[in-house]
Design an enzyme around this catalytic site. Structure first.
Site, PDB file in Angstrom:
ATOM      1  N   SER A  78      65.451 -91.191  39.682  1.00 14.14           N
ATOM      2  CA  SER A  78      66.184 -90.568  38.245  1.00 14.14           C
ATOM      3  C   SER A  78      65.047 -90.447  37.356  1.00 14.14           C
ATOM      4  CB  SER A  78      67.275 -91.826  37.648  1.00 14.14           C
ATOM      5  OG  SER A  78      68.270 -91.689  38.416  1.00 14.14           O
ATOM      6  N   ASP A 112      65.948 -97.485  30.471  1.00 17.35           N
ATOM      7  CA  ASP A 112      65.818 -97.223  31.878  1.00 17.35           C
ATOM      8  C   ASP A 112      65.546 -95.564  32.226  1.00 17.35           C
ATOM      9  OD1 ASP A 112      66.718 -97.699  34.686  1.00 17.35           O
ATOM     10  OD2 ASP A 112      68.908 -97.221  34.396  1.00 17.35           O
ATOM     11  N   THR A 147      66.300 -92.563  32.786  1.00 19.54           N
ATOM     12  CA  THR A 147      67.076 -91.504  32.185  1.00 19.54           C
ATOM     13  C   THR A 147      66.762 -91.347  30.803  1.00 19.54           C
ATOM     14  OG1 THR A 147      68.302 -91.139  34.134  1.00 19.54           O
ATOM     15  CG2 THR A 147      68.783 -89.774  32.260  1.00 19.54           C
ATOM     16  N   GLU A 165      74.306 -89.873  28.645  1.00 22.92           N
ATOM     17  CA  GLU A 165      74.045 -90.170  30.330  1.00 22.92           C
ATOM     18  C   GLU A 165      75.090 -91.150  30.525  1.00 22.92           C
ATOM     19  OE1 GLU A 165      71.188 -92.682  31.637  1.00 22.92           O
ATOM     20  OE2 GLU A 165      70.935 -91.973  33.668  1.00 22.92           O
ATOM     21  N   ASP A 202      75.656 -93.471  39.186  1.00 25.64           N
ATOM     22  CA  ASP A 202      74.691 -93.799  40.112  1.00 25.64           C
ATOM     23  C   ASP A 202      74.663 -95.099  40.595  1.00 25.64           C
ATOM     24  OD1 ASP A 202      71.954 -93.140  41.515  1.00 25.64           O
ATOM     25  OD2 ASP A 202      71.558 -94.666  39.949  1.00 25.64           O
ATOM     26  N   HIS A 206      69.586 -92.213  47.463  1.00 26.12           N
ATOM     27  CA  HIS A 206      69.757 -91.123  46.801  1.00 26.12           C
ATOM     28  C   HIS A 206      69.760 -90.014  48.240  1.00 26.12           C
ATOM     29  CE1 HIS A 206      67.866 -92.062  42.665  1.00 26.12           C
ATOM     30  NE2 HIS A 206      69.118 -92.839  43.117  1.00 26.12           N
TER      31      HIS A 206
END
Lengths: 672, 672
Positions: free
Chosen positions: A225, A284, A286, A448, A453, A622
């Site tokens: 990410s 985080d 993002t 977001e 995720d 991922h």
């Protein structure tokens, strides 16, 4: 500042740079002379960036030449193809003093055998960095590095874009880890279908334009990410774990070459109003990638500081903080006296307050916040609670010791993504409207759904789909809010994801039948595929307190037969975990701490499936798949078809009119 | 004809109809009174279809009422909402005699427990069927069934579409089982990337319009290729295994209510020229659904006959065969004297020849075929060989005993999808151009990459991706061919899939390291995720005999770490199987034949992963995900965004101007 010179720990050094195939000397540098940004990089005209040059002299290993001393007299030149300036030395081209020479060494493993044998290949490096430069004409550039009689060249492209603003606002939704497969599954459990025709639809389903975005990294085909947020925000793909920088080989995680982000450009060009909302900790990857510039996404305290003050360890643009910052992650805000892990040991609630922010810790106070003032909302320690727990299994909100004050109480009055996003729109709308400079009116909001995720990593499909449906509900409510404000036609709305997880649904599970079987193989016969899948039983006529578009029954007898294309060892009973987020693996007493097996306490009544992932990987990982891109509003047509994730940056920048050539017509009322 | 009265075997009856959740009494009929087509069905104006009415009287089980006799005096009426005909009895509305009453019984299992106990619930049925009717005004219709004092209603919609032809030709590509995830993986191995920027792209990547299509069945959320081909070709979702019909509960697999397909409508309205190409046997679901009408896709001999002569067991439209039919499946063509399993025991090469077809058995003769004459090309027994074997591992073409003549020799001169499709375009172009009626000029070609699906079922990811890349190469070559013929701007090109498989890629595998490990868990540590995935090594500078856009190295040391979201027990070594298609599972001596375990001979050097699928499932299964839709040419804009798979039918029919209302302006030069 102390943090800026922090070297990576040795283990992390080998793991992080180590990127030949499983590992690489330096991903963007197949030769021994490295130009970063590398060959094939695209730029927005005027976009600020750093250049890092490195000359590698391998000391040992397959690449060793017998000369362990890197050429310190390397030469770097730039020319624009077809331009009239000819080829010039880098410092002359950019009108900056020649950078000072830097030197260091690093080690990397050539493959897994070398890693097991602990036999790194060492490399000596000579380097220079040009800071805060920009390219001001569209076209192709040739960057050339001459060293040791050899040459490395990189072709850079400054994209030719109109310097005309086509949208007032941008609302950019990121469903972290969200794939088309997950949207399909979420629709199935959240919306009713009669004889194959859905009676209601996802908000995403009604977007006029659909595209796919490729998510791979600059140096490997998988991403995380951090790296993909960098691509979405800067137009430059980078390396796993990197935020707003390309990765160099130096030990300092804060000196890697930076690239200006969409938020920073929007601020530089228009003093535009920026909002940042996430259901994760705001530090985080993002959210933080909008302002942070480090190759180590784990530098959370720095990330918090960057959100407020930007990055100024080397020359960089001014940044005065967003108008709105909402999310979790209180542990990097509250005072170290309460156990907070903060940048320079300061209380970041105080730091934000001193900078003019009102601070909010719960949904109630957030709702009452004035829309005319800057707002920091931090609602939990760590990431925020999941939609499923906030709305269905509320007992799981107790005994979490996650109150944002750091008082070890519970955060029981959290807003959801919808409440945060709608409030952010209200504040951005009011504040940008009140701005006296016309060019400053309008805003950029990144919202977001971070935990699609995180719940997919946990293989907690129910919670992941709950997060996805909350994102969709937020999109629906945001469209209604924009319509109410008269701003819908002035707002480009983009919904996309940063990467995938290999999730899909293959049928249904008769959970009653599975429970009744004693044998693991017989339990598998509870699964119905093809015509035996039946219909979704997640929608019934029960009364619910939340809005439409969510399951009304999370415990149907016939549940989803969902799966993931790679996992650690795990158990599955295909029922919602009513006691909180799944913990799929555990350590086994007497075995190494990083040797994970299926958690015997997970999924009672289920059966064991051995994994395919490396045994030190406790959760899912991922996947490669292109992710969906939904667009609506001004410039929507730019987002159709298959594109690279960096194109999303260029399309948004194009729509906002952020390209600035030296001789273009674009107004740059601020300059920087 | 014998075949038309063939009842399903008892076991198949319970499995097939059996469809409450794991099983259903009848999927489209939650009440005891059934109207088929069911509530929510959409129609093209003028589209021919059958209506099946059923009254169910459960004899035992949870639905039993104590009266085992179905009401034989049920009443069926139709009205158009807002229309001036009012409510009329079905026979009056359609101006047909009242159908005769039919009666039968069937059994179904209420759940897996009932299946294990072999305790079916029995149902007595009274029924009528209206054959070959049509609705000739756009709008909403209410169909009402009154029985036993109860009422079932169905709302049908005839879509309002312009009766104007907007495209001369339609080229419809179906990648069977193809998902976005697979396209992403195929791009990775087939195209070169430098620092995150692809230097060449997939042909699909350049399509201007992208959509997603939902693939679920009318009665369950999973689909198969029969049912989804029915949706794509008729605009009506049906049940797993059904071709061109809705499924009723009668024992006869040939009396289910039919729906006219795009090929049949194109033929009826314009005498349009139709081509059918598949790398499967031409009797397989996707090609056969253009003409076949049966709920049992396994009726291959009938499917072959339907391709030539259509279906006439009840009143139905004329069908004179396609201009082009290319694919595999010789065993249902050649004479029973040679072991052929054919319809009515005839030689279908002879039957086609008698109907004016030239017959081709290999690539060489196909290339030399006149473009002015009808062509049947059958190139193998069973499905055709895979791209990977035809182009890379050619030794696998030997000893296959698959020569299309039935002579037990090998078919060593097979065309690929590209050669078949380009020849089909040539023939359709020439023949339609030569047609004297202007309205007949133009063509519809369906070209199916059938074995993406079949290889995904086998978990043979390499072969699946080879098939996908062949499809992409075919698309590229078809665009060039159409350009050369001057027909590109006259041709709507649509590329989609019928369903997915839960495939994705999560990283790379160091196959050398895996081979060197003895222990299954240690083998897993050969896998590199995130930054350890590295770059694709499937493209090198080796010489290859096939065109660009394919891997040049199928045996790189670092291979794809691919996986599937549900599988039987299996082994994985992540290497291409050079000896032919993978066989993932086997029976174990001493165990039941349908109890599958991982095949010990599969994937030497690999490790075992236990599956999640029912243990009687030897291969992978379909997944839920929405599939991509790529469109280019006239009407391309209709295909953007999220849609139902039936919308693809309506969009193609709309573009071809196939809607025919009673008072519309559309020309119907043929009538039927």
């Amino acid at each position: 500042m102390v943090a800026f010179s922090k070297p990576l720990a040795a283990a992390a050094l080998f793991a992080g740079l180590a990127s030949a195939q499983s590992f690489q000397r330096l991903g963007t540098c197949p030769d021994l002379g490295c130009i970063i940004p590398p060959d094939q990089a695209d730029f927005l005209a005027g976009q600020r960036f750093d250049i890092r040059l490195e000359i590698h002299a391998p000391v040992n290993g397959t690449e060793a030449t017998g000369n362990p001393n890197p050429d310190e007299n390397f030469e770097f030149t730039i020319e624009r193809v077809g331009g009239n300036r000819g080829k010039q030395a880098g410092s002359k081209w950019f009108k900056v003093p020649e950078p000072k020479l830097e030197k260091w060494s690093f080690g990397w493993y050539e493959d897994f055998f070398a890693r097991d044998a602990k036999t790194p290949s060492m490399v000596n490096v000579a380097s220079k960095a040009y800071r805060k430069v920009h390219l001001d004409e569209a076209g192709e550039y040739r960057a050339t590095l001459k060293y040791d009689g050899k040459t490395t060249t990189a072709t850079w492209t400054v994209r030719s874009l109109e310097e005309v603003r086509k949208t007032r606002n941008v609302l950019f939704f990121i469903g972290d880890g969200m794939t088309t497969n997950m949207i399909t599954a979420a629709r199935l459990i959240g919306h009713k279908s009669v004889n194959g025709k859905y009676q209601t639809k996802m908000a995403m389903d009604s977007f006029p334009v659909l595209g796919h975005a490729m998510t791979h990294s600059v140096d490997t085909f998988m991403t995380d990410s951090a790296n993909s947020a960098t691509a979405l925000y800067t137009g430059h793909k980078s390396t796993v774990n990197a935020l707003g920088v390309y990765v160099d080989s130096s030990p300092d995680v804060f000196d890697d070459p930076k690239i200006e982000s969409i938020a920073e450009i929007f601020h530089r060009v228009y003093r535009g109003h920026v909002g940042i909302v996430s259901t994760a900790g705001v530090w985080d990857a993002t959210p933080a990638a909008l302002t942070a510039h480090t190759r180590d996404r784990g530098e959370y305290p720095y990330c918090v500081d960057s959100l407020l003050r930007g990055t100024n360890n080397t020359a960089w643009i001014d940044w005065n903080g967003p108008d709105v910052l909402f999310g979790g992650g209180a542990e990097h805000f509250y005072s170290p006296a309460l156990g907070g892990k903060t940048f320079n040991k300061k209380d970041y609630y105080e730091e934000f307050a001193k900078a003019g922010y009102n601070v909010y810790w719960n949904k109630t106070s957030l709702a009452a916040a004035p829309n005319t003032e800057r707002a920091l909302g931090i609602f939990t320690v760590s990431h925020m609670s999941k939609w499923l727990d906030r709305n269905v299994y509320k007992k799981n909100l107790k005994d979490q010791a996650n109150h944002p004050s750091g008082n070890k109480g519970d955060a029981q009055d959290e807003p959801g993504l919808k409440e945060m996003t709608l409030k952010a729109i209200d504040i951005l709308y009011q504040r940008s409207k009140a701005d006296k400079r016309h060019s400053s009116q309008g805003w950029f909001l990144m919202s977001e759904a971070a935990q699609i995720d995180k719940m997919m990593h946990a293989l907690d499909y129910d919670r992941a789909l709950g997060e996805l449906l909350e994102l969709d509900d937020t999109i629906k409510a945001s469209i209604a809010k924009l319509k109410e404000l008269g701003e819908l036609s002035n707002t480009l709305i983009v919904v996309t994801a940063d990467h995938g997880h290999g999730f899909d649904v293959m049928g249904s599970v008769d959970t009653k039948y599975m429970d009744a079987q004693k044998d693991d193989r017989k339990k598998r016969n509870a699964i119905g595929v093809y015509q035996f899948s039946g219909k979704s039983q997640y929608i019934n006529n029960g009364e619910v307190s939340y809005s439409e578009g969510f399951p009304t029954n999370w415990t149907p007898r016939y549940s989803l037969f969902a799966g993931i294309a790679a996992s650690p060892d795990r158990r599955e009973n295909y029922k919602v975990n009513q006691n909180g987020v799944r913990e799929v693996t555990t350590n086994t007493p007497g075995r190494p701490a990083n040797d994970f097996y299926a958690n015997a306490k997970d999924t009672p009544g289920g059966f064991v499936i051995n994994g395919t992932l490396p045994t030190d990987e406790p959760v899912g990982v991922h996947s490669l798949t292109d992710v969906p891109v939904f667009a609506m509003g001004p410039c929507q047509e730019l987002f159709g078809g298959v594109q690279n994730n960096i194109d999303i940056f260029f399309n948004i920048a194009n729509c906002l009119g952020l390209s600035r050539t030296a001789h273009g017509k674009g107004q740059d009322p601020i300059g920087n």
